[in-house]
Design a protein around this motif. Structure first.
Motif, mmCIF file in Angstrom:
data_model
loop_
_atom_site.group_PDB
_atom_site.id
_atom_site.type_symbol
_atom_site.label_atom_id
_atom_site.label_comp_id
_atom_site.label_asym_id
_atom_site.label_seq_id
_atom_site.Cartn_x
_atom_site.Cartn_y
_atom_site.Cartn_z
ATOM 1 N N LEU A 107 43.917 46.537 48.762
ATOM 2 C CA LEU A 107 43.511 45.257 48.186
ATOM 3 C C LEU A 107 43.003 44.318 49.273
ATOM 4 O O LEU A 107 41.918 43.722 49.157
ATOM 5 C CB LEU A 107 44.718 44.652 47.471
ATOM 6 C CG LEU A 107 44.460 43.484 46.548
ATOM 7 C CD1 LEU A 107 45.387 43.583 45.351
ATOM 8 C CD2 LEU A 107 44.677 42.172 47.251
ATOM 9 N N ASN A 130 49.868 46.695 49.890
ATOM 10 C CA ASN A 130 48.552 46.513 49.275
ATOM 11 C C ASN A 130 47.424 46.548 50.290
ATOM 12 O O ASN A 130 46.533 45.707 50.273
ATOM 13 C CB ASN A 130 48.542 45.184 48.520
ATOM 14 C CG ASN A 130 49.506 45.216 47.356
ATOM 15 O OD1 ASN A 130 49.624 46.236 46.677
ATOM 16 N ND2 ASN A 130 50.215 44.124 47.138
ATOM 17 N N GLY A 166 45.308 36.634 39.550
ATOM 18 C CA GLY A 166 44.472 37.568 40.301
ATOM 19 C C GLY A 166 43.587 38.377 39.382
ATOM 20 O O GLY A 166 42.386 38.559 39.638
ATOM 21 N N ARG A 195 53.472 38.055 45.063
ATOM 22 C CA ARG A 195 54.464 38.999 44.540
ATOM 23 C C ARG A 195 55.171 38.419 43.306
ATOM 24 O O ARG A 195 56.390 38.486 43.176
ATOM 25 C CB ARG A 195 55.501 39.350 45.618
ATOM 26 C CG ARG A 195 54.868 40.071 46.760
ATOM 27 C CD ARG A 195 55.833 40.536 47.772
ATOM 28 N NE ARG A 195 55.123 41.398 48.704
ATOM 29 C CZ ARG A 195 55.024 42.710 48.555
ATOM 30 N NH1 ARG A 195 55.612 43.306 47.536
ATOM 31 N NH2 ARG A 195 54.347 43.415 49.413
ATOM 32 N N TRP A 237 42.924 46.964 40.629
ATOM 33 C CA TRP A 237 44.186 46.874 41.379
ATOM 34 C C TRP A 237 45.123 45.829 40.760
ATOM 35 O O TRP A 237 46.318 46.069 40.592
ATOM 36 C CB TRP A 237 43.883 46.499 42.825
ATOM 37 C CG TRP A 237 44.943 46.892 43.799
ATOM 38 C CD1 TRP A 237 46.180 46.333 43.907
ATOM 39 C CD2 TRP A 237 44.879 47.923 44.772
ATOM 40 N NE1 TRP A 237 46.879 46.942 44.899
ATOM 41 C CE2 TRP A 237 46.107 47.930 45.457
ATOM 42 C CE3 TRP A 237 43.906 48.844 45.143
ATOM 43 C CZ2 TRP A 237 46.391 48.806 46.484
ATOM 44 C CZ3 TRP A 237 44.192 49.708 46.180
ATOM 45 C CH2 TRP A 237 45.411 49.703 46.835
ATOM 46 N N TYR A 238 44.570 44.659 40.410
ATOM 47 C CA TYR A 238 45.410 43.573 39.898
ATOM 48 C C TYR A 238 46.103 43.925 38.588
ATOM 49 O O TYR A 238 47.316 43.723 38.456
ATOM 50 C CB TYR A 238 44.604 42.281 39.776
ATOM 51 C CG TYR A 238 44.717 41.427 41.012
ATOM 52 C CD1 TYR A 238 45.950 40.898 41.391
ATOM 53 C CD2 TYR A 238 43.618 41.165 41.804
ATOM 54 C CE1 TYR A 238 46.061 40.134 42.533
ATOM 55 C CE2 TYR A 238 43.725 40.402 42.948
ATOM 56 C CZ TYR A 238 44.962 39.886 43.311
ATOM 57 O OH TYR A 238 45.084 39.134 44.435
ATOM 58 N N TYR A 276 49.828 37.748 39.897
ATOM 59 C CA TYR A 276 49.046 38.930 39.521
ATOM 60 C C TYR A 276 48.126 38.612 38.348
ATOM 61 O O TYR A 276 46.975 39.076 38.309
ATOM 62 C CB TYR A 276 49.977 40.094 39.153
ATOM 63 C CG TYR A 276 50.809 40.593 40.309
ATOM 64 C CD1 TYR A 276 50.381 40.453 41.626
ATOM 65 C CD2 TYR A 276 52.047 41.209 40.088
ATOM 66 C CE1 TYR A 276 51.150 40.912 42.675
ATOM 67 C CE2 TYR A 276 52.818 41.677 41.140
ATOM 68 C CZ TYR A 276 52.358 41.517 42.431
ATOM 69 O OH TYR A 276 53.108 41.955 43.464
ATOM 70 N N ALA A 294 47.692 38.266 45.306
ATOM 71 C CA ALA A 294 48.429 39.521 45.467
ATOM 72 C C ALA A 294 49.679 39.297 46.288
ATOM 73 O O ALA A 294 50.713 39.944 46.068
ATOM 74 C CB ALA A 294 47.539 40.557 46.142
ATOM 75 N N LEU A 316 48.940 46.170 39.328
ATOM 76 C CA LEU A 316 50.064 45.425 39.903
ATOM 77 C C LEU A 316 50.827 44.689 38.808
ATOM 78 O O LEU A 316 52.064 44.657 38.800
ATOM 79 C CB LEU A 316 49.547 44.414 40.927
ATOM 80 C CG LEU A 316 49.283 44.915 42.343
ATOM 81 C CD1 LEU A 316 48.803 43.763 43.216
ATOM 82 C CD2 LEU A 316 50.539 45.509 42.949
#
Lengths: 592, 592
Positions: free
Chosen positions: A35, A32, A108, A100, A154-155, A105, A97, A158
Motif C-alpha cells: 500500500l 502494508n 481510505g 488501523r 487493498w482498502y 479504512y 491505512a 483491509l
C-alpha cells in the motif's frame, strides 16, 4: 531500559504512549508495504507529469488562461508549489491505512475509489492530448491508474479483515511471529547444532525493508516513464519524416554524399532506388533506436534485481556483524546526521539514478548500434564502400602481426622461459627472456594501444551499465565515498541496520508478548507500561518485580543467550547498561 | 641448493657458468639503468617516427621512389618489418655496455658517437620537412638526440672507469653492498631495537626496478611526442585560418547564426566588427586548446609520479609479505605464464596507456574549456544572449528550492530527529521523520538527478585522469582483473617481487663475497663453483666441508636469522629444502 528504548523504536503500533491510532509512522510498518509503495508510485507518477506540464497545479490552470505571459514567468513558482502540493494531496491515502481503525479504512476506500474513478473517467473522456504524442498523456498515466487500482482493492480488503476481529489480531502479531521464529532459530542453532560461533545468525526468512520496496517500485515506474518518453519523442517523428521523404530531398542527400548513388548527376526523375535506400536507412535508424531502448530497459531491470540481491546480502552480513564484508573499512553503525539525511533521500536517489542511467544507456547504446549497423551490417549487405570495411584489409597484416606477437610470447613463456621444478614453475633462460622482451618492445606498444582502447571501452561500459546501482561505487577503492550514490547507500544501510536488527526486533516482540504466568494469552499493547517498568533498573518497584520474577529471569536469560550469539548487538548496550547493577544473570561475555 | 638457485637468478654478472661477458642480461643489471633506459627511449622515438612515416625503412625509401603504387600497397609490410628492424638496429648500443669489457665500451663509444653525429648532422643539414608542420620532424627527434647524447657521454665514462681497475671493481660490488646494508639493517633491527616482528623488514634504501625506469622514461617521451603531435596538428592550421579570415566568410557565419551581429542584413562592407569577433573567437579556441594541452600534460606527469610512489609502496609491502595490502585477495607470488607475458609487456603497456590517456584527456578537457569559454566567459564579457546565461535566472527558483530542501533536511536531522543520549546519538521523533521523508520525496528526486549528474561527471573525470595509471583498476572491486592495465600491473608485480626480493639478493651477495678465513678479500666471480659445492647438500664433499666449517656455520646463521625476520621468504625454500638432511643449525621456525 534497553527494551523500553527498543520497543519505542520498533513497536508495530506506531510506538510511544499515544496508543495505536497515530497515522504517521508508515515507513516502519511491515504489514502494508504494498500500500505504501503504491502511494509512492502515485506520487512519483504525478511528479513525472509535472516535469512536462505547463499547468502543474490543477486549479491554477484555468485561471492563468487569460494572462499567459504572466503565467509563464510564474511557471517555476507554480511547479515548486506543485512539488509540495502533490505529497500533501495524496497524504490522506496513506494516512488512512496507518490509522488501523475501521473508520480509517472506510475513508481510505472512499478516497481511493474517488481518485481512481476520477482518473479513469478523465482518461476515457479525453484519451488524446496535444503533448508530444497524442497518446503520451494516456500512456504515462498507466502507472498512476494501476497504483490507484491497487489501493482501491487493498482498502476494501483491509476493511473486511478489520470486521473479523480474530484475523486482525492475528495480523497484528504476525510481524512479531516472524521475529520470534528468527530468535528461536538463532538460539537453537547456538545450543544444539553448531558450536557457539559468534558471528553466526541463521536467517530463515528475510524481510525486505519498506524503504527498499518503495525505491524499487518508484525505480520501475521511472524506467517505464523514461522509456515511454524516449519512445514517443523519437519514433512518431521519424515515421513522419520517413513517410514524407520525397525525391527532391533524396537528390540533396545524394549530392551531399550521404547516400550512395549510381546516378551521379542526381536527376530527380529516376531516383526511385535512392528513395528506397533513404527510406530503408530511416527504417534502420528506427530499428536501432527500439533495439537499444529494449536493451537499456532490460539491463536496468536486471541491475535493479541484482541490486536487491546485493542489498539482501549486505543487510544479512551487517546483521551478522560482518561490517568489513560490506564496507571497505570499519564503520560504526549508529545514527548520525548524514546517515539520517541519506536515509530520507534513499528512495528518491534510487529513482533519479535509474532515470539518469537509462538515459545515458540509451544514448550510448543507440550510438553503438547505429555505428554497428551503418559501418558493418549495411555495407556488408550492399557492398557499399564505407571507410571501415575498406580499412580492414589494409590493416590486416598489422592485426595478424600483433596476434602473432602475443601468441609467440605466450608460447615462449610456456615452453622456453618456465621450467617445472618440484611442483612449482621456475624462471629459466633469463638472457633470452631479456632479448625477447627488448626486441618485442615496439610490437608490445601497439598491443598496449589496443589494450588501452579496450580499457576505455570496458570501463565506460561498466560505468554506464551499473549507473543505476547505488550499491556499487563507480570510483576506485579508497575514494569510494566521493560517489554520491554509494555514499547515500552506505549511510542508508547504517541507519537501516542500526534501527532494525531482526534479533533485536524479535527480542522486543518476545518481551511484549510473552504469555504471563496468570494464564493471559499475551501482553496487549496497553501492557507496554508494565513492560517498561519491568525492565527499568533505575526504578526499584519491588512489588511488581516480585510478581513477575520468573518472567524477568526468563527474559534476561533470552537476552544473555542472544547477545552471546550476536556480539554485534553488544554495541547497542554499552551506554545503556553502563550501570553495573542492571545486570542480572548475564554471562561474562555479554557484559559491556 | 637454495643459494645456487638464487645466485643463478640474481648474480650481477649475468648468471650461470658462462662467465661475465654475456651481453644480454641487461634487464636485470642495476648499474647502468640510465643507459638501458636511454636505449629504450631511442627505440620508442624511432617507433613514433615510424607511425607517421611513409618510408619506414631507411634503405627501402629510395628504391621505392619509381614504383610508388607498389610501395603503397606494400606499406604495411615495410612497417611491420621496421617494427623488427629498429630493435635489431639499436641492439649493439645496449649490448656493448653489458659486455663489461673495455673493448665493448670502446665499440659502444664509437657506435653512440656515430649515431649521434649522423642524427645531428641530418637535422642541421635539413631542419625542415614537409610532414604536418615544417619543424615537426626536427622537434620530434629531440628525445632521440637527447638519448643519443646521454649514450655518447655514458660510454666514455664507462671506458675511463674501466681503465682504473679499482674503481671498476668497486662498481662491480656496489650493487651487492646495498643489499648487504639492507640485510645488516634487517638483522640489527631484529636483534636490538624491536621485538622480532615477523612482518618487519626496514628498508633504508629502495631501488627502483629497471623495468620501472624504462617504463617511466618511455612514458615521458610518449607524453612529449603526443603533445607535440597534438600541438603541431592544430595550432599552425588554426593560425592560418585566422590569418586568412575574410569578410565574405564572416557574412556567411553571421547568416548561419554562428556569430552575433547588429548588422542583420550581413552587408560585407561594414563587417569590420564581426570580423574582429570571429578572429577573437578563433584566438579563444587556440588559447583553450593550449590550456587544455598543458593541463593534460601536467596531470599525466603528476599521475606518472604518483604511480612511481604507489609502485614503491606496493613493492615494499610485497617484500614485507603483506600481499593483502596490495591485492584484494591472496595471491601466490610465483612465476607463471601470464605473469611472464605481462612482465615482458609492462613497459610497453605503460607507454601505450600514457599516449592513449593523454589523447583522451586532451579531447575531454578541450571540450570542457571550450564549453566554459563560449557558454560562460564570452557571454559574460559581451552580454551576448547564449542559452546558458538565459536559462540560469529562469531556473534560479529551482536551485534555491533544492538547496533549501537539503538545508532543511540537514537542520531537521541535526536538531529535531537526533538526540544525544549518553555519548551517542539516538533517533527520536520518528513520526515526524516519516512525514518529512514522504513530503520531501519529490524534492529529493530532483536533488537525486543533480547527484546523478555529479556521479557521471566525477566517475568520467576520475577515469580519464587516472587512465595512464596501471596501478589503479578503473573497474570495481571484485572484477578488477578485467581491466587489462591493472591485470598487467598485478602480474608484473608478482614476477618482480618473486625474482628480486632485496633480502634474498643481499643474502646471495653475502654468500658470494664473504671474506674467507684464509685472508682473501672476497669471493671472485670464478669462486662461484666453490660456493655451489659448499651449499649443495646432496654431494657429501667432506674435505671441503671441513675446510670452510666456520664460513658455513656463519652462513647458516645468517640464513636462519633472515628467514626468521622474513617469513615470506619461506615459501621459496619449501620445495628446495624438502630433504631434511639439508638443514644444519636452523631453528625450528625456519624449517620448511
Amino acid at each position: 531500559m534497553l527494551c523500553v528504548q527498543q520497543r519505542e523504536r520498533w513497536s508495530p503500533w506506531g510506538g510511544g504512549g499515544e496508543g495505536h491510532s497515530v497515522p504517521v509512522n508508515f515507513l516502519e510498518v511491515e504489514g502494508n508495504q504494498g500500500l505504501v509503495a503504491a502511494v509512492f508510485g502515485i506520487l512519483f507518477s504525478s511528479l513525472c507529469m509535472l516535469v512536462l506540464d505547463k499547468d502543474p497545479l490543477p486549479l491554477i490552470a484555468s485561471s492563468s488562461q487569460h494572462n499567459r505571459g504572466n503565467a509563464i514567468s510564474r511557471g517555476p513558482y507554480w511547479k515548486i508549489m506543485a512539488l509540495l502540493y502533490y505529497p500533501a494531496f495524496y497524504y490522506p491515502l496513506i494516512a488512512c491505512a496507518m490509522s488501523r481503525h475501521q473508520a480509517g479504512y472506510f475513508i481510505g476506500c472512499l478516497l481511493s475509489w474517488c481518485h481512481c474513478v476520477v482518473c479513469i473517467w478523465q482518461k476515457v473522456d479525453c484519451p488524446q492530448s496535444p503533448k508530444i504524442y497524442r497518446y503520451y498523456s494516456l500512456l504515462s498515466d498507466v502507472p498512476l491508474i494501476l497504483c490507484l487500482v491497487v489501493l482501491s482493492i487493498w482498502y476494501p480488503v483491509l476493511l473486511v479483515n478489520s470486521f473479523t476481529q480474530e484475523k486482525a489480531a492475528a495480523k497484528e502479531v504476525m510481524c512479531c511471529s516472524f521475529f520470534r521464529i528468527h530468535l528461536g532459530m538463532a538460539l537453537l542453532k547456538g545450543s544444539w547444532g553448531k558450536p557457539l560461533c559468534p558471528h553466526y545468525v541463521p536467517f530463515l526468512w528475510f524481510q525486505v525493508p519498506l524503504k527498499l520496496v518503495i525505491s524499487v517500485t518508484t525505480a520501475v515506474i521511472a524506467v517505464y516513464q523514461v522509456a515511454l518518453l524516449l519512445l514517443v519523442a523519437f519514433i512518431p517523428n521519424i515515421q513522419i519524416v520517413r513517410a514524407g521523404m520525397t525525391k527532391e530531398i533524396t537528390v540533396l542527400l545524394v549530392q551531399f554524399g550521404v547516400i550512395p548513388s549510381e546516378n551521379a548527376g542526381g536527376v530527380p526523375g529516376d531516383m526511385e532506388k535512392e528513395l528506397a535506400t533513404v527510406k530503408h536507412y530511416l527504417w534502420s535508424l528506427e530499428v536501432c533506436y527500439i533495439c537499444s531502448l529494449v536493451l537499456s530497459c532490460l539491463l536496468t531491470f536486471s541491475m535493479l534485481l541484482r541490486s536487491l540481491v546485493v542489498h539482501r546480502a549486505n543487510l544479512k552480513a551487517l546483521y551478522r556483524g560482518a561490517v568489513l564484508d560490506v564496507f571497505c573499512h570499519a564503520r560504526v553503525l549508529r545514527p548520525s546526521q548524514q546517515a539520517l539525511v541519506c536515509w530520507m533521500s534513499f528512495a528518491s536517489f534510487q529513482t533519479a539514478f535509474t532515470c539518469f542511467g537509462l538515459l545515458i544507456q540509451q544514448v550510448i547504446f543507440f550510438i553503438c548500434t547505429v555505428a554497428f549497423t551503418f559501418l558493418v551490417v549495411i555495407p556488408l549487405h550492399t557492398n557499399w564502400n564505407l571507410p571501415l570495411p575498406c580499412l580492414l584489409p589494409l590493416a590486416r597484416p598489422f592485426w595478424l602481426t600483433l596476434v602473432l606477437a602475443v601468441v609467440v610470447q605466450n608460447l615462449l613463456a610456456h615452453f622456453y622461459f618456465l621450467e617445472k621444478r618440484q611442483l612449482q614453475k621456475e624462471l629459466t633462460n633469463r638472457r633470452a627472456l631479456c632479448v625477447v622482451s627488448y626486441l618485442l618492445f615496439p610490437m608490445n606498444v601497439l598491443v598496449g594501444v589496443l589494450a588501452a582502447g579496450w580499457r576505455m571501452v570496458i570501463s565506460a561500459l561498466y560505468n554506464v551499465v551499473h549507473f543505476c546501482q547505488l550499491d556499487i561505487s563507480l570510483l576506485n577503492r579508497g575514494i569510494e565515498a566521493f560517489d554520491p550514490g554509494y555514499r547515500t547507500y552506505c549511510h542508508y544501510l547504517k541507519l537501516e541496520v542500526s534501527q532494525s536488527h531482526p534479533v533485536m526486533k524479535a527480542f522486543c516482540c518476545l518481551l511484549l508478548q510473552l504469555p504471563s504466568p496468570e494464564g493471559q494469552p499475551g501482553l496487549k499493547p496497553t501492557d507496554v507500561e508494565e513492560g517498561e517498568i519491568l525492565l527499568l533498573p533505575s526504578l526499584p518497584r519491588k512489588g511488581l518485580m516480585r510478581a513477575s520474577k520468573s518472567k524477568q529471569t526468563r527474559t534476561r536469560w533470552w537476552l544473555a543467550y542472544t547477545l552471546l550469539n550476536n556480539p554485534s548487538l553488544l554495541a547497542y548496550r554499552k551506554a545503556v547498561l553502563s550501570d553495573p547493577t542492571a545486570n542480572g544473570t548475564q554471562p561474562c561475555s555479554a557484559r559491556p
